[in-house]
Design a protein around this motif. Sequence first.
Motif: not given
Length: 544
Positions: A382-383, A399, A401, A407
């Motif tokens: 979902n980014f 995203y 975060w 990451y």
Amino acid sequence: MLNKKCSFLALILPGFLMLMGCANRQAITGGPRDHDPPKLLKATPPNMTRNFKANTIQLDFDEYFKLTNSYTEITMSPAQTKIPEYKTSKKSLIIKLKDTLEKNTTYVINFGKAIADVNESNVMKNFTYVFSTGPHIDSLSMSGRVINTTTGEREKEATVMLFTLKQDSLLFGKKKPTIFTTTDTSGNFSLNNLHDGKYKLYALKEITGGNKIYDNDKELIAFSKNIINLQRDTSNIELKLFKENPEKFKLVEKRFDQDGKLFFSFNKSLDNPSVRITYPPDFDKYKIAEISKTNDTATIYMRNMDFDSLRVTFLDNNKPLDTIAMRKGRKESFIRILTFQYNLSDLKLKPRTPLIATASYPIESFDPALITLKEDSNEVSNFTIVRDTANTRKFTVDYRWKQNANYTLVYNAGAFTDIYAEKNKGTIKHFSLNKPENYSLLTLKVTVPDSGKYYIVQLMDDRNHILRKDVIHKSGPIVYKDYITGKYNISVVYDDNKNGKWDSGNIHLRLQPENIWVDPVVLTLRPNWEQETEVIIPKEPATP
């Protein structure tokens, strides 16, 4: 008795030998370093002599010295047609006057930085020898300070130059002045033994060395707006140095880089610059041009490299300024490696911001299926990754975060294709989210002196880089969210023409630069801190 003496020697001898050993190992030093320039012990005829009739002057110093650039550093005022001769003899300087001296006239020989000691090159600054051919010596003086307009700091080692009205149009920018001095470490200057009359005053900060002539766009210049009618000692003169925005456009640098892009830098910042390819015909459609934020450089990428000559026109507000030709071999090869840079600081991303990736070359296409993002060891879906519509090299990765997560952004081979049909190799970028407590909230409670005028409030880091500008015309708060902990400064431009930017001066049009006030208070932002600071902008100072 003999045994007692032997016992005594046995006790002291080892200590004596130890001291001798230490003495032998100790390095011999030459004493403290000499920081003093040569000093004048005697002048013949004496300095400040009246009714001067000699044609030779001898200056005796306390040490051996060297004479450097004597015919550029040393000046005599009033100037003589036949330049004096300068010779050294042991610790003395011999000056032979070659021309006839005028009657009832005060002469000043300024040695600039010509005299220095032999060993350490300590310069004897602003030394002058004064004499008069009549019974009177001119004694008027002029003093003040030199300030850098953009930093607000006093400028040391600046040359302050004085010209009579008659000399100004003949000498300024063409020949070195005959009356000058150098500012001290506090930016102060003093000109002495001056004759009454009307003068124009300048200050010059040269890049290296220098000839005391304003002949380079990169030099800093200052001038007094008004003619100085010197009838009595004048003090507290303030000269503000600025870098002039040249009237004529000129390319400072032009080049073809090894990867095929073209780079150009200008001698000044333009208002609305653009570039156009005028040859080969119909090749302008292949260009991708990038103009720097400061509007003084341009980079051009060509989609079509099938040319051996390229003609580039530079424009400002769609008005042509200059056209130049660039050449290359039609089959010349270039070396390109597609890489990416990110808006990270020490591999940390600022909270509440997207990750921005900037490619080394304009991107023709990209395949999102070949791009993955991992949160710790888990791949996320979902980014989003979106191309910047204003810049073909930039992409935004967004995203939600999370703190304390690691990451990994992975570009598989071939994920990006640039305009030259080159594809990226597989690359991996590791990063994490910076902690919110490392950032602060700063609120400036700004008070303006005149609501009818405009002001540009500038937030700067500790290296004087401008981070943000706000144009205001009334009192009120300015809020800075999420600024990293550290030291900051505030400066304010008095935007007299209300165009939203600082305008430099122009020496030939006798235009002073717009004034800048630098707040002397250094702002220190602490971690996870909300700070309110009052900034009272002072009334704009009168232009000197």
